[in-house]
Motif scaffolding. Structure first.
Motif, mmCIF file in Angstrom:
data_model
loop_
_atom_site.group_PDB
_atom_site.id
_atom_site.type_symbol
_atom_site.label_atom_id
_atom_site.label_comp_id
_atom_site.label_asym_id
_atom_site.label_seq_id
_atom_site.Cartn_x
_atom_site.Cartn_y
_atom_site.Cartn_z
ATOM 1 N N ASN A 176 0.796 -0.962 0.095
ATOM 2 C CA ASN A 176 -0.159 0.041 -0.095
ATOM 3 C C ASN A 176 0.933 1.289 0.011
ATOM 4 O OD1 ASN A 176 -2.745 0.878 -0.200
ATOM 5 N ND2 ASN A 176 -2.979 0.912 2.038
ATOM 6 N N ALA A 177 1.969 1.183 0.782
ATOM 7 C CA ALA A 177 2.883 2.353 0.789
ATOM 8 C C ALA A 177 3.609 2.618 -0.632
ATOM 9 C CB ALA A 177 3.787 2.392 2.092
ATOM 10 N N LYS A 178 3.888 1.510 -1.034
ATOM 11 C CA LYS A 178 4.624 1.533 -2.213
ATOM 12 C C LYS A 178 4.118 1.800 -3.451
ATOM 13 C CE LYS A 178 8.026 -1.754 -2.610
ATOM 14 N NZ LYS A 178 8.866 -2.778 -2.841
ATOM 15 N N PHE A 179 2.817 1.542 -3.758
ATOM 16 C CA PHE A 179 1.829 1.721 -4.847
ATOM 17 C C PHE A 179 0.745 2.267 -4.680
ATOM 18 C CE2 PHE A 179 4.261 -2.242 -5.597
ATOM 19 C CZ PHE A 179 5.138 -1.968 -6.696
ATOM 20 N N ALA A 180 0.347 3.691 -5.268
ATOM 21 C CA ALA A 180 -0.704 4.424 -4.876
ATOM 22 C C ALA A 180 -2.050 4.004 -5.874
ATOM 23 C CB ALA A 180 -0.588 6.036 -5.148
ATOM 24 N N GLY A 181 -1.514 3.558 -6.980
ATOM 25 C CA GLY A 181 -2.654 3.316 -8.101
ATOM 26 C C GLY A 181 -3.059 1.903 -7.779
ATOM 27 N N ARG A 182 -4.170 1.663 -8.466
ATOM 28 C CA ARG A 182 -4.643 0.363 -8.559
ATOM 29 C C ARG A 182 -4.971 -0.056 -10.022
ATOM 30 N NH1 ARG A 182 -2.958 0.714 -4.406
ATOM 31 N NH2 ARG A 182 -3.812 0.481 -2.488
ATOM 32 N N ARG A 183 -4.808 -1.453 -10.499
ATOM 33 C CA ARG A 183 -4.930 -1.676 -11.760
ATOM 34 C C ARG A 183 -6.458 -1.824 -12.285
ATOM 35 N NH1 ARG A 183 -2.780 -7.497 -12.614
ATOM 36 N NH2 ARG A 183 -0.954 -6.718 -11.525
ATOM 37 N N LYS A 184 -6.720 -1.554 -13.582
ATOM 38 C CA LYS A 184 -8.194 -1.394 -13.739
ATOM 39 C C LYS A 184 -8.254 -2.616 -14.645
ATOM 40 C CE LYS A 184 -8.916 2.603 -16.054
ATOM 41 N NZ LYS A 184 -8.958 3.908 -16.865
ATOM 42 N N PRO A 185 -9.427 -3.067 -14.851
ATOM 43 C CA PRO A 185 -9.753 -4.402 -15.527
ATOM 44 C C PRO A 185 -9.336 -3.952 -16.935
ATOM 45 C CG PRO A 185 -11.669 -3.829 -14.242
ATOM 46 C CD PRO A 185 -10.800 -2.621 -14.043
ATOM 47 N N GLY A 186 -9.707 -2.934 -17.743
ATOM 48 C CA GLY A 186 -9.189 -2.782 -19.445
ATOM 49 C C GLY A 186 -7.889 -2.196 -19.304
ATOM 50 N N GLY A 187 -7.176 -2.144 -18.458
ATOM 51 C CA GLY A 187 -5.711 -1.652 -18.756
ATOM 52 C C GLY A 187 -5.692 -0.395 -17.936
ATOM 53 N N GLY A 188 -4.327 -0.128 -17.824
ATOM 54 C CA GLY A 188 -4.059 1.397 -17.079
ATOM 55 C C GLY A 188 -4.181 1.126 -15.467
ATOM 56 N N TYR A 189 -4.134 2.356 -15.027
ATOM 57 C CA TYR A 189 -4.511 2.623 -13.498
ATOM 58 C C TYR A 189 -5.307 3.728 -13.143
ATOM 59 C CZ TYR A 189 -0.432 -0.699 -13.197
ATOM 60 O OH TYR A 189 0.417 -1.920 -13.503
ATOM 61 N N THR A 190 -5.834 3.527 -11.882
ATOM 62 C CA THR A 190 -6.623 4.400 -11.330
ATOM 63 C C THR A 190 -6.076 4.790 -9.764
ATOM 64 O OG1 THR A 190 -8.807 5.052 -10.759
ATOM 65 C CG2 THR A 190 -8.420 3.019 -10.417
ATOM 66 N N TYR A 191 -6.322 6.098 -9.479
ATOM 67 C CA TYR A 191 -5.684 6.692 -8.255
ATOM 68 C C TYR A 191 -7.004 6.997 -7.528
ATOM 69 C CZ TYR A 191 -3.386 9.737 -4.697
ATOM 70 O OH TYR A 191 -3.386 10.331 -3.683
ATOM 71 N N TYR A 192 -7.220 6.702 -6.281
ATOM 72 C CA TYR A 192 -8.402 7.049 -5.491
ATOM 73 C C TYR A 192 -7.725 8.138 -4.707
ATOM 74 C CZ TYR A 192 -12.069 7.146 -2.063
ATOM 75 O OH TYR A 192 -12.875 7.585 -1.118
ATOM 76 N N ASP A 193 -8.297 9.141 -4.456
ATOM 77 C CA ASP A 193 -7.886 10.165 -3.586
ATOM 78 C C ASP A 193 -9.113 10.483 -2.579
ATOM 79 O OD1 ASP A 193 -7.099 12.502 -2.302
ATOM 80 O OD2 ASP A 193 -7.447 14.028 -4.056
ATOM 81 N N PHE A 194 -8.866 9.850 -1.414
ATOM 82 C CA PHE A 194 -9.902 9.964 -0.206
ATOM 83 C C PHE A 194 -10.294 11.447 -0.002
ATOM 84 C CE2 PHE A 194 -5.891 10.229 2.044
ATOM 85 C CZ PHE A 194 -6.440 10.931 3.257
ATOM 86 N N MET A 195 -9.571 12.446 -0.117
ATOM 87 C CA MET A 195 -9.863 13.494 0.372
ATOM 88 C C MET A 195 -10.970 14.201 -0.625
ATOM 89 S SD MET A 195 -7.855 14.512 2.875
ATOM 90 C CE MET A 195 -7.625 16.238 3.132
ATOM 91 N N GLN A 196 -10.929 14.084 -1.735
ATOM 92 C CA GLN A 196 -11.934 14.261 -2.908
ATOM 93 C C GLN A 196 -13.129 13.317 -2.931
ATOM 94 O OE1 GLN A 196 -10.622 16.298 -6.243
ATOM 95 N NE2 GLN A 196 -8.432 16.012 -5.507
ATOM 96 N N ASP A 197 -12.719 12.291 -2.486
ATOM 97 C CA ASP A 197 -13.730 10.860 -2.447
ATOM 98 C C ASP A 197 -13.850 10.784 -4.040
ATOM 99 O OD1 ASP A 197 -15.159 8.675 -1.955
ATOM 100 O OD2 ASP A 197 -17.244 9.800 -1.567
ATOM 101 N N ARG A 198 -13.038 10.639 -4.894
ATOM 102 C CA ARG A 198 -12.996 10.366 -6.270
ATOM 103 C C ARG A 198 -11.536 9.876 -6.645
ATOM 104 N NH1 ARG A 198 -12.361 16.119 -9.707
ATOM 105 N NH2 ARG A 198 -11.935 14.916 -11.722
ATOM 106 N N THR A 199 -11.756 9.219 -7.942
ATOM 107 C CA THR A 199 -10.813 8.713 -8.724
ATOM 108 C C THR A 199 -10.260 9.202 -9.835
ATOM 109 O OG1 THR A 199 -12.241 7.170 -10.155
ATOM 110 C CG2 THR A 199 -11.404 6.294 -7.747
ATOM 111 N N PHE A 200 -8.774 8.868 -10.066
ATOM 112 C CA PHE A 200 -8.336 9.552 -11.253
ATOM 113 C C PHE A 200 -7.470 8.396 -11.961
ATOM 114 C CE2 PHE A 200 -8.390 13.023 -7.977
ATOM 115 C CZ PHE A 200 -9.009 14.016 -8.735
ATOM 116 N N ASP A 201 -7.615 8.508 -13.229
ATOM 117 C CA ASP A 201 -6.970 7.659 -14.382
ATOM 118 C C ASP A 201 -5.386 8.172 -14.222
ATOM 119 O OD1 ASP A 201 -8.977 6.081 -14.732
ATOM 120 O OD2 ASP A 201 -9.527 7.142 -16.700
ATOM 121 N N ILE A 202 -4.432 7.257 -13.960
ATOM 122 C CA ILE A 202 -3.057 7.522 -14.075
ATOM 123 C C ILE A 202 -2.340 6.475 -14.971
ATOM 124 C CG2 ILE A 202 -3.052 8.579 -11.993
ATOM 125 C CD1 ILE A 202 -1.990 5.893 -10.559
ATOM 126 N N ALA A 203 -1.207 6.607 -15.570
ATOM 127 C CA ALA A 203 -0.468 5.928 -16.627
ATOM 128 C C ALA A 203 0.121 4.639 -15.956
ATOM 129 C CB ALA A 203 0.485 6.752 -17.099
#
Length: 200
Positions: free
Chosen positions: A61-88
């Motif tokens: 959890n400390a090493k990787f902030a993003g989570r793998r998306k099913p279709g490819g790529g990664y997503t980052y969840y920002d709990f402060m905004q309660d929203r996710t962002f697509d990341i490379a």
């Protein structure tokens, strides 16, 4: 010169150790180090004890902030905004982090505006309620004041005389007699009061 050979040997050994140490650390990637959170979590699940699993997952959890998306790529969840962002990649790049921070600033501004609007609406509602209460008090006080003031009512004798006078035909003795009687009574009072004044 013999004394300098052992020191040269020590210096060479130390230099070799320093040069080879970073290569050994990088060799960890060659041996299959995890590339993202999901791979790291899979390896953590294979730990022998529950405490070791928990510790390994915390490291993932400390090493990787993003989570793998099913279709490819990664997503980052920002709990402060309660929203996710697509990341490379498995972690946001500096440019992606900058965009996330800008979105957070906009989010805070929106939250500030919403709270100001809500406070203003609550204040208006409170003022309307106060006005309604004040109007209700004024209506109750007006109602009680009108209930306290008696409405003048004509005496039953005078009311009957008015009704009879309205229904009487002119020049009939029965209709004229009460008026004539009132006139005589008025004259009597006039003369009796003037006689009393003369006697005194």
């Amino acid at each position: 010169m013999i004394a300098s050979r052992p020191s040269a040997f020590v210096v060479a050994a130390l230099a070799g150790y320093v040069v080879l140490t970073p290569l050994r650390a990088q060799a960890q990637w060659w041996r299959g180090a995890p590339v993202d959170f999901e791979e790291c979590a899979d390896k953590a699940e294979k730990a022998s004890t529950k405490e070791a699993k928990t510790s390994a997952l915390a490291e993932c959890n400390a090493k990787f902030a993003g989570r793998r998306k099913p279709g490819g790529g990664y997503t980052y969840y920002d709990f402060m905004q309660d929203r996710t962002f697509d990341i490379a990649g498995p972690n946001p790049t500096p440019e992606e982090q900058k965009k996330i921070d800008e979105q957070y600033t906009a989010y805070l501004e929106s939250q500030r505006r919403d709270s100001i609007t809500a406070a203003f609406a609550a204040k208006q509602q409170q003022q309307q309620q106060q006005q309604q209460v004040q109007q209700g008090v004024e209506q109750v006080s007006l109602r009680t004041e009108t209930e306290k003031i008696p409405v003048p009512v004509a005496s039953p004798v005078k009311q009957a005389a008015r009704i009879k006078a309205a229904n009487c035909a002119k020049s009939s003795f029965s209709c004229e007699w009460p008026r004539l009687s009132e006139g005589i009574d008025g004259l009597k009072k006039l003369f009796t009061s003037s006689n009393k004044a003369k006697r005194s």
